[in-house]
Design a protein around this motif. Structure first.
Motif, PDB file in Angstrom:
ATOM      1  N   MET A   1       0.826  -1.202   0.000  1.00 50.39           N
ATOM      2  CA  MET A   1       0.000   0.000   0.000  1.00 50.39           C
ATOM      3  C   MET A   1       0.865   1.258   0.000  1.00 50.39           C
ATOM      4  O   MET A   1       0.582   2.226  -0.708  1.00 50.39           O
ATOM      5  N   VAL A   2       1.918   1.211   0.816  1.00 45.33           N
ATOM      6  CA  VAL A   2       2.838   2.364   0.847  1.00 45.33           C
ATOM      7  C   VAL A   2       3.518   2.543  -0.499  1.00 45.33           C
ATOM      8  O   VAL A   2       3.672   3.660  -0.994  1.00 45.33           O
ATOM      9  N   PHE A   3       3.871   1.398  -1.126  1.00 39.02           N
ATOM     10  CA  PHE A   3       4.536   1.468  -2.433  1.00 39.02           C
ATOM     11  C   PHE A   3       3.611   2.115  -3.462  1.00 39.02           C
ATOM     12  O   PHE A   3       4.021   3.001  -4.222  1.00 39.02           O
ATOM     13  N   TYR A   4       2.343   1.664  -3.503  1.00 33.60           N
ATOM     14  CA  TYR A   4       1.412   2.238  -4.471  1.00 33.60           C
ATOM     15  C   TYR A   4       1.154   3.712  -4.171  1.00 33.60           C
ATOM     16  O   TYR A   4       1.009   4.537  -5.093  1.00 33.60           O
ATOM     17  N   GLY A   5       1.093   4.061  -2.895  1.00 29.19           N
ATOM     18  CA  GLY A   5       0.930   5.476  -2.545  1.00 29.19           C
ATOM     19  C   GLY A   5       2.115   6.313  -3.001  1.00 29.19           C
ATOM     20  O   GLY A   5       1.951   7.432  -3.500  1.00 29.19           O
ATOM     21  N   LEU A   6       3.321   5.755  -2.826  1.00 24.35           N
ATOM     22  CA  LEU A   6       4.521   6.463  -3.269  1.00 24.35           C
ATOM     23  C   LEU A   6       4.533   6.645  -4.776  1.00 24.35           C
ATOM     24  O   LEU A   6       4.859   7.712  -5.292  1.00 24.35           O
ATOM     25  N   VAL A   7       4.157   5.579  -5.508  1.00 25.15           N
ATOM     26  CA  VAL A   7       4.105   5.680  -6.978  1.00 25.15           C
ATOM     27  C   VAL A   7       3.087   6.728  -7.406  1.00 25.15           C
ATOM     28  O   VAL A   7       3.359   7.559  -8.286  1.00 25.15           O
ATOM     29  N   LEU A   8       1.914   6.719  -6.803  1.00 20.32           N
ATOM     30  CA  LEU A   8       0.878   7.690  -7.144  1.00 20.32           C
ATOM     31  C   LEU A   8       1.330   9.107  -6.842  1.00 20.32           C
ATOM     32  O   LEU A   8       1.125  10.027  -7.649  1.00 20.32           O
ATOM     33  N   LEU A   9       1.967   9.304  -5.682  1.00 20.20           N
ATOM     34  CA  LEU A   9       2.457  10.634  -5.330  1.00 20.20           C
ATOM     35  C   LEU A   9       3.539  11.087  -6.300  1.00 20.20           C
ATOM     36  O   LEU A   9       3.559  12.255  -6.723  1.00 20.20           O
ATOM     37  N   THR A  10       4.435  10.172  -6.681  1.00 19.18           N
ATOM     38  CA  THR A  10       5.498  10.525  -7.619  1.00 19.18           C
ATOM     39  C   THR A  10       4.922  10.941  -8.966  1.00 19.18           C
ATOM     40  O   THR A  10       5.329  11.943  -9.560  1.00 19.18           O
ATOM     41  N   ILE A  11       3.954  10.158  -9.458  1.00 19.68           N
ATOM     42  CA  ILE A  11       3.323  10.492 -10.743  1.00 19.68           C
ATOM     43  C   ILE A  11       2.641  11.857 -10.655  1.00 19.68           C
ATOM     44  O   ILE A  11       2.736  12.679 -11.573  1.00 19.68           O
ATOM     45  N   TYR A 309      10.866  21.799  -2.328  1.00 21.48           N
ATOM     46  CA  TYR A 309      10.122  21.842  -1.069  1.00 21.48           C
ATOM     47  C   TYR A 309       9.045  20.752  -1.036  1.00 21.48           C
ATOM     48  O   TYR A 309       8.836  20.090  -0.005  1.00 21.48           O
ATOM     49  N   LEU A 310       8.360  20.584  -2.195  1.00 24.27           N
ATOM     50  CA  LEU A 310       7.328  19.550  -2.258  1.00 24.27           C
ATOM     51  C   LEU A 310       7.933  18.166  -2.069  1.00 24.27           C
ATOM     52  O   LEU A 310       7.371  17.318  -1.367  1.00 24.27           O
ATOM     53  N   ILE A 311       9.090  17.951  -2.720  1.00 23.96           N
ATOM     54  CA  ILE A 311       9.743  16.650  -2.579  1.00 23.96           C
ATOM     55  C   ILE A 311      10.140  16.410  -1.122  1.00 23.96           C
ATOM     56  O   ILE A 311       9.903  15.332  -0.557  1.00 23.96           O
ATOM     57  N   GLY A 312      10.759  17.449  -0.493  1.00 18.04           N
ATOM     58  CA  GLY A 312      11.150  17.305   0.908  1.00 18.04           C
ATOM     59  C   GLY A 312       9.954  17.089   1.819  1.00 18.04           C
ATOM     60  O   GLY A 312       9.961  16.199   2.684  1.00 18.04           O
ATOM     61  N   GLY A 313       8.908  17.910   1.602  1.00 18.96           N
ATOM     62  CA  GLY A 313       7.715  17.754   2.427  1.00 18.96           C
ATOM     63  C   GLY A 313       7.032  16.415   2.205  1.00 18.96           C
ATOM     64  O   GLY A 313       6.563  15.779   3.149  1.00 18.96           O
ATOM     65  N   SER A 314       6.996  15.995   0.927  1.00 21.39           N
ATOM     66  CA  SER A 314       6.376  14.700   0.622  1.00 21.39           C
ATOM     67  C   SER A 314       7.174  13.563   1.240  1.00 21.39           C
ATOM     68  O   SER A 314       6.596  12.605   1.767  1.00 21.39           O
ATOM     69  N   ALA A 315       8.515  13.676   1.157  1.00 14.53           N
ATOM     70  CA  ALA A 315       9.350  12.629   1.762  1.00 14.53           C
ATOM     71  C   ALA A 315       9.123  12.566   3.268  1.00 14.53           C
ATOM     72  O   ALA A 315       9.010  11.475   3.853  1.00 14.53           O
ATOM     73  N   LEU A 316       9.048  13.763   3.917  1.00 10.16           N
ATOM     74  CA  LEU A 316       8.795  13.783   5.349  1.00 10.16           C
ATOM     75  C   LEU A 316       7.417  13.212   5.671  1.00 10.16           C
ATOM     76  O   LEU A 316       7.249  12.432   6.621  1.00 10.16           O
ATOM     77  N   ALA A 317       6.418  13.617   4.845  1.00  9.60           N
ATOM     78  CA  ALA A 317       5.064  13.101   5.077  1.00  9.60           C
ATOM     79  C   ALA A 317       5.015  11.592   4.883  1.00  9.60           C
ATOM     80  O   ALA A 317       4.361  10.876   5.650  1.00  9.60           O
ATOM     81  N   LEU A 318       5.720  11.108   3.852  1.00 14.11           N
ATOM     82  CA  LEU A 318       5.758   9.663   3.631  1.00 14.11           C
ATOM     83  C   LEU A 318       6.447   8.938   4.779  1.00 14.11           C
ATOM     84  O   LEU A 318       6.032   7.842   5.173  1.00 14.11           O
ATOM     85  N   LEU A 319       7.515   9.564   5.317  1.00 16.29           N
ATOM     86  CA  LEU A 319       8.202   8.953   6.447  1.00 16.29           C
ATOM     87  C   LEU A 319       7.279   8.852   7.655  1.00 16.29           C
ATOM     88  O   LEU A 319       7.189   7.804   8.305  1.00 16.29           O
ATOM     89  N   VAL A 320       6.581   9.978   7.944  1.00 16.72           N
ATOM     90  CA  VAL A 320       5.632   9.960   9.071  1.00 16.72           C
ATOM     91  C   VAL A 320       4.526   8.944   8.811  1.00 16.72           C
ATOM     92  O   VAL A 320       4.132   8.171   9.701  1.00 16.72           O
ATOM     93  N   LEU A 321       4.018   8.947   7.553  1.00 16.67           N
ATOM     94  CA  LEU A 321       2.965   7.987   7.208  1.00 16.67           C
ATOM     95  C   LEU A 321       3.469   6.552   7.352  1.00 16.67           C
ATOM     96  O   LEU A 321       2.751   5.677   7.843  1.00 16.67           O
ATOM     97  N   PHE A 322       4.715   6.327   6.915  1.00 13.22           N
ATOM     98  CA  PHE A 322       5.277   4.974   7.023  1.00 13.22           C
ATOM     99  C   PHE A 322       5.380   4.547   8.488  1.00 13.22           C
ATOM    100  O   PHE A 322       5.052   3.405   8.832  1.00 13.22           O
ATOM    101  N   VAL A 323       5.850   5.465   9.340  1.00 20.62           N
ATOM    102  CA  VAL A 323       5.971   5.131  10.766  1.00 20.62           C
ATOM    103  C   VAL A 323       4.601   4.819  11.364  1.00 20.62           C
ATOM    104  O   VAL A 323       4.416   3.829  12.089  1.00 20.62           O
ATOM    105  N   LEU A 324       3.613   5.688  11.041  1.00 24.39           N
ATOM    106  CA  LEU A 324       2.267   5.454  11.577  1.00 24.39           C
ATOM    107  C   LEU A 324       1.690   4.138  11.057  1.00 24.39           C
ATOM    108  O   LEU A 324       1.095   3.363  11.809  1.00 24.39           O
ATOM    109  N   LEU A 325       1.865   3.905   9.753  1.00 26.72           N
ATOM    110  CA  LEU A 325       1.363   2.653   9.189  1.00 26.72           C
ATOM    111  C   LEU A 325       2.073   1.458   9.800  1.00 26.72           C
ATOM    112  O   LEU A 325       1.452   0.406  10.041  1.00 26.72           O
ATOM    113  N   TRP A 326       3.386   1.609  10.037  1.00 20.59           N
ATOM    114  CA  TRP A 326       4.134   0.503  10.639  1.00 20.59           C
ATOM    115  C   TRP A 326       3.598   0.193  12.035  1.00 20.59           C
ATOM    116  O   TRP A 326       3.439  -0.978  12.397  1.00 20.59           O
ATOM    117  N   ILE A 327       3.311   1.255  12.801  1.00 17.72           N
ATOM    118  CA  ILE A 327       2.770   1.047  14.146  1.00 17.72           C
ATOM    119  C   ILE A 327       1.396   0.379  14.064  1.00 17.72           C
ATOM    120  O   ILE A 327       1.104  -0.605  14.765  1.00 17.72           O
TER     121      ILE A 327
END
Length: 487
Positions: A1-11, A309-327
């Motif tokens: 799910m995270v992978f597909y979200g990352l692909v969608l965000l990248t596109i 900025y978008l890339i940095g913010g998106s990477a940070l958001a993905l990191l936070v999302l990944f941590v939350l999803l992992w928990i």
């Protein structure tokens, strides 16, 4: 799910970036067109102003061609009446005035005493222009040959007194419509650059203007205004892409080209310099080209920074999302981990340890309850099988003992039979010999002999019968023991 979200965000980000780049390029093109229009209009206004001023003085000048002493006054009047004019030279063909082989009235602003805008310098009168005769200079020879008003490409270095100039030339006609001289009106190209470059199209952008021979008429670097041509500068270390852009401009093309300068990518938007048509204006083609130069950072800088900025913010958001999803996923999958460990224990043969009870009502909770039920059923079944295996093992051991006993009994029987059979052999042989003797010699035997042989037969028969009875009794006794053992 995270992978597909990352692909969608990248596109999505790439699509946004491409769309923003296209929009910024279109905006840059529009801005460049407006800047080019404004640049052309400003320069054309200056040129038109010089042409009109020259025409006004020219109308009065041709009425007094027979008064050479007035020519210097006309030159001075022309310079003073227009702030853009740097100098004016009025010259005539050789020997036009009797006793004067070459006649020149030249008035120009002082070269070294410049004010802020260059409009208040004192005037200097001369009768020469450089150290060459004016008859050998382009601003004289070209209009004398074409017999038309024209603008001369910039005069630089040895072709001018001090400052690079662009010159408007008017042929002088006498009453017989013969071309007898030239009015050359000089405009300092540095002044044109200052006026045009005062309005910057972007923080580092600037306007340029090339003459037909490649000379700069407008450029922010004053040293380039004194160089011969743009190609001379390119030969001194310019990039090949700069030469392509310069060649496209000099070819009269309109468009945009990228080029590299000092390791940085720039874009030049260019178009031919076209003057405005005005009634009575000489519209000979100038073959000049005007361009607007932007560094890529001025066009796409804000977009690139926003994208970063978008890339940095998106990477940070993905990191936070990944941590939350992992928990969350770890918490949700914890029962599955328990099920996995329990399945491994069962695979190792440990059926007794039960999973803890769960209060979850979702699919995982139902799966855990079902697994507990299956494990309990499996444990009961395994216990039953173990009990059956124990019973079967015990019965097998008993059967082994019985079989061994039977084997031993059979061995005893066989040995007994062999013994008894051996005991019967001698009586049987004696009976056989007696029977044979009676059968073969009965007619020759006496009664006593017959009686004796019959007694032998009877005795041996009794012995065999006794042995047989003994064998039957022993067999019956052994059979009873075996039946008792089986019971």
């Amino acid at each position: 799910m995270v992978f597909y979200g990352l692909v969608l965000l990248t596109i999505t980000l790439v699509a946004m970036f491409q769309f923003a780049h296209k929009a910024l390029k279109d905006e840059a093109m529009s801005c460049a067109e407006q800047t080019l229009d404004a640049t052309v209009q400003q320069i054309d206004n200056i040129l038109l102003s010089v042409e009109q001023t020259s025409g006004n003085v020219y109308v009065e000048l041709i009425q007094h061609l027979d008064q050479p002493e007035r020519m210097l006054g006309y030159a001075q009047k022309l310079v003073e009446s227009n702030e853009y004019i740097d100098g004016c030279a009025i010259v005539f063909r050789p020997d036009y005035y009797p006793g004067r082989h070459l006649y020149m009235a030249y008035m120009h602003r002082h070269c070294s005493d410049e004010s802020v805008k260059g409009f208040t310098r004192p005037l200097v009168a001369q009768d020469t222009f450089t150290d060459r005769p004016y008859t050998e200079q382009r601003w004289y020879t070209e209009p004398m040959k074409s017999k038309r008003a024209c603008w001369i490409d910039p005069l630089k270095n040895q072709e001018t007194e001090c400052n690079p100039l662009v010159t408007f030339c008017l042929p002088i006609y006498d009453r017989n419509r013969e071309c007898v001289g030239v009015v050359g009106v000089d405009v300092k190209i540095e002044l044109l650059s200052q006026i045009i470059l005062a309005v910057k199209p972007s923080p580092r952008g600037y306007a340029i203007m090339l003459a037909r021979n490649g000379s700069f008429i407008v450029h922010p670097d004053e040293s380039k205004l004194t160089a011969q041509t743009v190609f001379v500068q390119l030969q001194q270390g310019g990039d090949a892409s700069m030469q392509e852009a310069a060649e496209a401009m000099l070819a009269g093309e309109q468009g945009e080209k990228p080029f590299w300068k000092n390791g940085e990518l720039w874009h030049v938007f260019y178009r031919p310099f076209v003057r405005t048509q005005v009634p009575g204006r000489a519209m000979e083609p100038l073959a000049w080209s005007v361009g607007v130069v932007y560094p890529v950072d001025d066009i796409y800088g804000d977009c690139n920074r926003l994208f970063n900025y978008l890339i940095g913010g998106s990477a940070l958001a993905l990191l936070v999302l990944f941590v939350l999803l992992w928990i969350v996923v770890s918490r949700q999958l914890k029962p599955l981990e328990l099920l996995t460990r329990s399945a491994r224990r069962i695979a190792r043969g440990d059926y007794d340890q039960q999973l803890p009870d769960t209060h979850r009502q979702d699919e995982i909770g139902q799966l855990q309850d079902s697994f507990n039920h299956v494990q309990q059923s499996l444990t009961a079944y395994i216990r039953q099988q173990r009990r059956l295996n124990t019973e079967l093992q015990e019965r097998g051991e008993a059967l082994d003992k019985t079989y061994e006993s039977l084997q031993n009994s059979n061995k005893v029987k066989v040995a007994f039979l062999h013994h008894m059979t051996n005991q019967m052999v001698q009586p049987a042989e004696l009976m056989g010999r007696s029977v044979t003797k009676l059968c073969n010699n009965y007619g020759r035997m006496t009664l006593d002999e017959v009686t004796r042989e019959v007694e032998v037969i009877e005795n041996e028969m009794k012995t065999i019968v006794d042995l047989t009875d003994q064998m039957l009794a022993t067999a019956q006794d052994q059979t009873g023991k075996e039946e008792d053992a089986h019971e």
